[in-house]
Write a protein that holds these residues in place. Structure first.
Motif, PDB file in Angstrom:
ATOM      1  N   VAL A  17       0.877  -1.166   0.000  1.00  7.08           N
ATOM      2  CA  VAL A  17       0.000   0.000   0.000  1.00  7.08           C
ATOM      3  C   VAL A  17       0.918   1.221   0.000  1.00  7.08           C
ATOM      4  CG1 VAL A  17      -1.814   1.231   1.241  1.00  7.08           C
ATOM      5  CG2 VAL A  17      -1.751  -1.265   1.307  1.00  7.08           C
ATOM      6  N   HIS A  19       0.383   4.480   0.193  1.00  7.24           N
ATOM      7  CA  HIS A  19       0.067   5.459   1.243  1.00  7.24           C
ATOM      8  C   HIS A  19      -1.323   5.141   1.770  1.00  7.24           C
ATOM      9  CE1 HIS A  19      -0.737   9.268   3.260  1.00  7.24           C
ATOM     10  NE2 HIS A  19       0.583   9.424   3.274  1.00  7.24           N
ATOM     11  N   PRO A  20      -1.504   5.182   3.084  1.00  4.89           N
ATOM     12  CA  PRO A  20      -2.800   4.799   3.655  1.00  4.89           C
ATOM     13  C   PRO A  20      -3.982   5.666   3.226  1.00  4.89           C
ATOM     14  CG  PRO A  20      -1.174   5.182   5.395  1.00  4.89           C
ATOM     15  CD  PRO A  20      -0.515   5.465   4.095  1.00  4.89           C
ATOM     16  N   SER A  21      -3.727   6.891   2.835  1.00  4.46           N
ATOM     17  CA  SER A  21      -4.843   7.763   2.448  1.00  4.46           C
ATOM     18  C   SER A  21      -5.239   7.603   0.981  1.00  4.46           C
ATOM     19  CB  SER A  21      -4.494   9.229   2.725  1.00  4.46           C
ATOM     20  OG  SER A  21      -3.447   9.656   1.880  1.00  4.46           O
ATOM     21  N   GLU A  22      -4.490   6.818   0.226  1.00  2.52           N
ATOM     22  CA  GLU A  22      -4.815   6.576  -1.179  1.00  2.52           C
ATOM     23  C   GLU A  22      -5.498   5.216  -1.323  1.00  2.52           C
ATOM     24  OE1 GLU A  22      -1.678   7.162  -4.032  1.00  2.52           O
ATOM     25  OE2 GLU A  22      -0.617   8.465  -2.641  1.00  2.52           O
ATOM     26  N   ASN A  23      -6.483   5.139  -2.196  1.00  2.00           N
ATOM     27  CA  ASN A  23      -7.162   3.870  -2.473  1.00  2.00           C
ATOM     28  C   ASN A  23      -6.424   3.124  -3.577  1.00  2.00           C
ATOM     29  OD1 ASN A  23      -9.192   4.224  -0.585  1.00  2.00           O
ATOM     30  ND2 ASN A  23     -10.455   5.383  -2.009  1.00  2.00           N
ATOM     31  N   LYS A  24      -5.176   2.760  -3.301  1.00  2.00           N
ATOM     32  CA  LYS A  24      -4.338   2.062  -4.272  1.00  2.00           C
ATOM     33  C   LYS A  24      -3.593   0.937  -3.578  1.00  2.00           C
ATOM     34  CE  LYS A  24      -2.912   5.912  -7.224  1.00  2.00           C
ATOM     35  NZ  LYS A  24      -1.722   6.601  -7.749  1.00  2.00           N
ATOM     36  N   ILE A  25      -3.320  -0.122  -4.345  1.00  2.00           N
ATOM     37  CA  ILE A  25      -2.360  -1.136  -3.921  1.00  2.00           C
ATOM     38  C   ILE A  25      -1.487  -1.466  -5.121  1.00  2.00           C
ATOM     39  CG2 ILE A  25      -3.847  -2.157  -2.151  1.00  2.00           C
ATOM     40  CD1 ILE A  25      -4.223  -4.540  -4.055  1.00  2.00           C
TER      41      ILE A  25
END
Length: 59
Positions: A17, A19-25
């Motif tokens: 992940v 960054h935790p604030s982004e909806n990406k993996i």
């Protein structure tokens, strides 16, 4: 990811992940010759079949 890594054609499967604030993996799949996209699709198909079985069994 567990269903993907259980395939004998898959050498490595992992994710990060950024960054935790982004909806990406970021997903990484390494295989012994089979295209990684095929291993990914097979894993998704197996997950779907497992979900269908669980729904039929417990609903």
């Amino acid at each position: 990811l567990v269903l993907i890594v259980l395939s004998p054609q898959v050498k490595f499967c992992g994710y990060a992940v950024p960054h935790p604030s982004e909806n990406k993996i970021n997903l990484r799949i390494q295989t012994y010759g089979q295209p990684a996209m095929e291993a990914f699709k097979k894993g998704l198909e197996d997950l779907y079949k497992m979900s269908e079985h669980i729904l039929k069994t417990f609903m």
